[in-house]
Design a protein around this motif. Structure first.
Motif, PDB file in Angstrom:
ATOM      1  N   UNK A 147      41.178  29.630  46.643  1.00 56.43           N
ATOM      2  CA  UNK A 147      42.546  29.527  46.108  1.00 56.43           C
ATOM      3  C   UNK A 147      42.604  28.583  44.909  1.00 56.43           C
ATOM      4  N   UNK A 148      41.810  27.519  44.960  1.00 55.40           N
ATOM      5  CA  UNK A 148      41.767  26.571  43.848  1.00 55.40           C
ATOM      6  C   UNK A 148      41.332  27.300  42.568  1.00 55.40           C
ATOM      7  N   UNK A 149      40.253  28.073  42.697  1.00 56.40           N
ATOM      8  CA  UNK A 149      39.773  28.812  41.523  1.00 56.40           C
ATOM      9  C   UNK A 149      40.797  29.841  41.077  1.00 56.40           C
ATOM     10  N   UNK A 150      41.419  30.517  42.043  1.00 60.58           N
ATOM     11  CA  UNK A 150      42.400  31.545  41.704  1.00 60.58           C
ATOM     12  C   UNK A 150      43.568  30.941  40.918  1.00 60.58           C
ATOM     13  N   UNK A 151      44.048  29.768  41.395  1.00 58.96           N
ATOM     14  CA  UNK A 151      45.184  29.107  40.736  1.00 58.96           C
ATOM     15  C   UNK A 151      44.881  28.824  39.267  1.00 58.96           C
ATOM     16  N   UNK A 152      43.742  28.210  39.015  1.00 48.07           N
ATOM     17  CA  UNK A 152      43.447  27.818  37.639  1.00 48.07           C
ATOM     18  C   UNK A 152      43.074  29.025  36.788  1.00 48.07           C
ATOM     19  N   UNK A 153      42.381  29.975  37.386  1.00 46.79           N
ATOM     20  CA  UNK A 153      41.996  31.167  36.626  1.00 46.79           C
ATOM     21  C   UNK A 153      43.234  31.952  36.194  1.00 46.79           C
ATOM     22  N   UNK A 154      44.202  32.074  37.113  1.00 48.22           N
ATOM     23  CA  UNK A 154      45.442  32.788  36.781  1.00 48.22           C
ATOM     24  C   UNK A 154      46.176  32.131  35.618  1.00 48.22           C
ATOM     25  N   UNK A 155      45.956  30.825  35.433  1.00 53.35           N
ATOM     26  CA  UNK A 155      46.659  30.099  34.375  1.00 53.35           C
ATOM     27  C   UNK A 155      45.780  29.881  33.143  1.00 53.35           C
ATOM     28  N   UNK A 156      44.631  30.541  33.101  1.00 52.28           N
ATOM     29  CA  UNK A 156      43.783  30.494  31.914  1.00 52.28           C
ATOM     30  C   UNK A 156      42.996  29.210  31.737  1.00 52.28           C
ATOM     31  N   UNK A 157      42.832  28.440  32.792  1.00 47.10           N
ATOM     32  CA  UNK A 157      42.030  27.218  32.700  1.00 47.10           C
ATOM     33  C   UNK A 157      40.549  27.577  32.706  1.00 47.10           C
ATOM     34  N   UNK A 158      39.788  26.890  31.882  1.00 52.34           N
ATOM     35  CA  UNK A 158      38.336  27.097  31.843  1.00 52.34           C
ATOM     36  C   UNK A 158      37.675  26.263  32.938  1.00 52.34           C
ATOM     37  N   UNK A 159      36.802  26.898  33.687  1.00 55.17           N
ATOM     38  CA  UNK A 159      36.082  26.196  34.759  1.00 55.17           C
ATOM     39  C   UNK A 159      34.806  25.619  34.176  1.00 55.17           C
ATOM     40  N   UNK A 160      34.686  24.295  34.186  1.00 53.65           N
ATOM     41  CA  UNK A 160      33.521  23.664  33.576  1.00 53.65           C
ATOM     42  C   UNK A 160      32.701  22.927  34.631  1.00 53.65           C
ATOM     43  N   UNK A 161      31.391  23.118  34.553  1.00 52.45           N
ATOM     44  CA  UNK A 161      30.470  22.407  35.438  1.00 52.45           C
ATOM     45  C   UNK A 161      30.024  21.119  34.770  1.00 52.45           C
TER      46      UNK A 161
END
Length: 463
Positions: A144-158
């Motif tokens: 859900x955490x990933x879904x929330x940010x992905x839906x809002x166009x946030x880039x996931x950075x390692x």
RNA sequence: UCCCCAGUAGCUCAGUCGGUAGAGCGGGUGACUGUUAAUCACCAUGUCCGUGGUUCGAGUCCGCGCUGGGGAGCCA
């Protein structure tokens, strides 16, 4: 092997019928003359499936009646409506095989165990109802955490796990080194010479991905990190672990109010997600772990979050008709008892406290015009107190450098961080949320060691 | 790291005034044609955390240590 069907999927079927194969681990066996019942669970849901064994339909019936709790089974048969209360469907077994036997020394008994005992058998506790529910919830929440940010166009950075920056004041670092412990090379002063270490400098495990996250925010706009974080503090509390997962969003061209807006939307999203997608687990927690959990999570999901300044919070605490164990005074940090009073008694719901005295907050937080406070925020919620801490960052190079100087923080190792304020610096803000604290909040579990599969705490890294 | 509490059967715990150890659950065996942590009957089980001391005698009292839990600090 012919493919098994997950029990959780079987129970979603609108009608019974058909021959199916299920596999799982025995929770309980009840034998009674010519019929026996075996409750098995395969981890896909809470309830599991009841296998019905009948003497005249099943060769070796008597042998199956001695199967031990914990054994792994494969069973095929017809899915039928259960004539008895307690379950919707059950399996009329036509074929049964013991895939893995379990003898009477199996440590999980058909009874309640204390969480302390279950921690000592962390390799087996995921087979219990409570830990099954906890780790299904944990898995879904991570998605859900990933879904929330992905839906809002946030880039996931390692962001890196091995780091050389330990100057954030966020806690003790675990050392990372390949130098031999007993014969590490020494410099002229007799100190260990880290220039001859693997990275040619002193390194450790990350205590936060924030500083690197800020760099990506100043390229991609909105970013988040979600990864393991390490603190070598000798903290022995139900809320601290040496290894945990942290979520840290960062937004460019954003101020403290934008930051609070995001945090509010995020928490509400996760509450709604858990209520809808993990209803079975939350109902279990409400019944067995924390009475009133569902009402509490529902309330947060619907509430509009209150906001008040640190100044106001202090005034509320000074006027409180209750006496606190710890002093209330402008300039001191809020204690847990203060946080709980504010969120549970004053606003009776989630509360942002904004603009704290700069002395009690980190060097990178943006200094306000009053010269006394910084643009920091804490989100307080009933029962647990602080769940999110965040801030608008200091984007003005001269202000940042002055603050680091005041606090005695060396600038040279953070030259790259300061560079981001040198070219195209912009207002930006973010927050940190400990993932385990979120899981605790939504499950009612009150010890962090019981929401981490194999928790690392002082003296504990066995599993 | 500091403060408080605890450690007795596989698990959860009782153990009086210091007099040589018990219950429930779990386990084993048997009974029972539909159970739900099944029920009923019978059976077995101990480094009383370790160590030193006080005492005729210590699970019990005292010192030290170890382990666990809670609170605080630190924080997410």
């Amino acid at each position: 092997m012919s493919r098994r069907t997950r029990i959780g999927d079987l129970l979603k079927r609108p009608t019974p019928g058909g021959t199916v194969t299920v596999c799982g681990w025995v929770r309980s066996l009840r034998a009674s003359g010519d019929v026996a019942f075996i409750s098995i669970n395969d981890g896909s849901n809470l309830d599991g499936m009841q296998l019905v064994l009948e003497r005249d339909r099943l060769p070796s019936f008597d042998d199956f009646c001695t199967i031990g709790t914990g054994a792994a089974l494969r069973a095929s048969g017809e899915l039928v409506t259960s004539p008895a209360a307690g379950q919707q469907y059950e399996l009329q077994v036509q074929e049964l095989s013991v895939v893995g036997q379990a003898d009477s020394a199996y440590p999980l008994q058909k009874k309640r165990h204390s969480f302390e005992y279950l921690r000592s058998i962390a390799h087996l506790r995921p087979r219990t109802n409570t830990f099954g529910a906890v780790f299904r919830l944990r898995s879904r929440l991570a998605q859900a955490v990933h879904r929330f940010f992905d839906e809002r166009g946030f880039l996931y950075v390692h962001t890196p796990i091995i780091t050389a920056s330990d100057c954030e004041g966020a806690g003790e670092l675990f050392r990372v080194t390949t130098l031999p412990p007993n014969s590490a090379p020494r410099n002229e002063g007799g100190e260990i010479d880290f220039t001859r270490d693997f990275f040619a400098r002193k390194t450790g495990l990350t205590v936060s991905g924030q500083l690197e996250g800020e760099l990506f925010a100043q390229a991609f706009g909105d970013i988040y990190t979600f990864g393991p974080t390490f603190r070598a503090e000798n903290s022995n509390t139900p809320r601290h672990a040496a290894e945990f997962w942290m979520i840290e969003p960062e937004m460019a061209f954003a101020d403290l109010a934008d930051d609070a807006d995001l945090a509010e939307e995020f928490v509400r999203y996760l509450c709604n997600f858990a209520l809808q997608e993990c209803a079975e687990e939350l109902t279990f927690f409400d019944r067995h772990i924390e009475k009133g959990l569902l009402a509490r999570v529902h309330a947060v999901a619907k509430a509009s979050f209150a906001r008040m300044s640190y100044d106001e919070a202090i005034r509320h605490l000074e006027q409180a008709p209750v006496s606190f164990q710890f002093p209330v005074q402008w300039g001191l940090d809020l204690q847990k008892e203060h946080e709980r009073y504010l969120t549970e008694e004053v606003v009776r719901g989630p509360l942002f406290v904004l603009n704290y005295p700069k002395e009690i907050k980190a060097f990178y937080m943006r200094q306000n015009g009053d010269g006394a406070t910084v643009a920091a925020m804490d989100l307080l919620v009933p029962k647990v107190g602080e769940i999110i801490g965040g801030s608008q960052r200091e984007e003005r190079l001269d202000q940042l450098e002055r603050r680091m100087q005041e606090l005695g923080i060396a600038q040279e190792p953070l030259w790259w961080y300061l560079d981001s304020r040198r070219w195209g610096s912009c207002p930006h803000a973010g927050f940190g949320l400990g993932f385990e604290r979120l899981v605790m909040y939504l499950s009612g579990m009150d010890n962090i060691r019981d929401v981490i599969p194999f928790p690392r705490t002082p003296r504990h890294a066995e599993f």
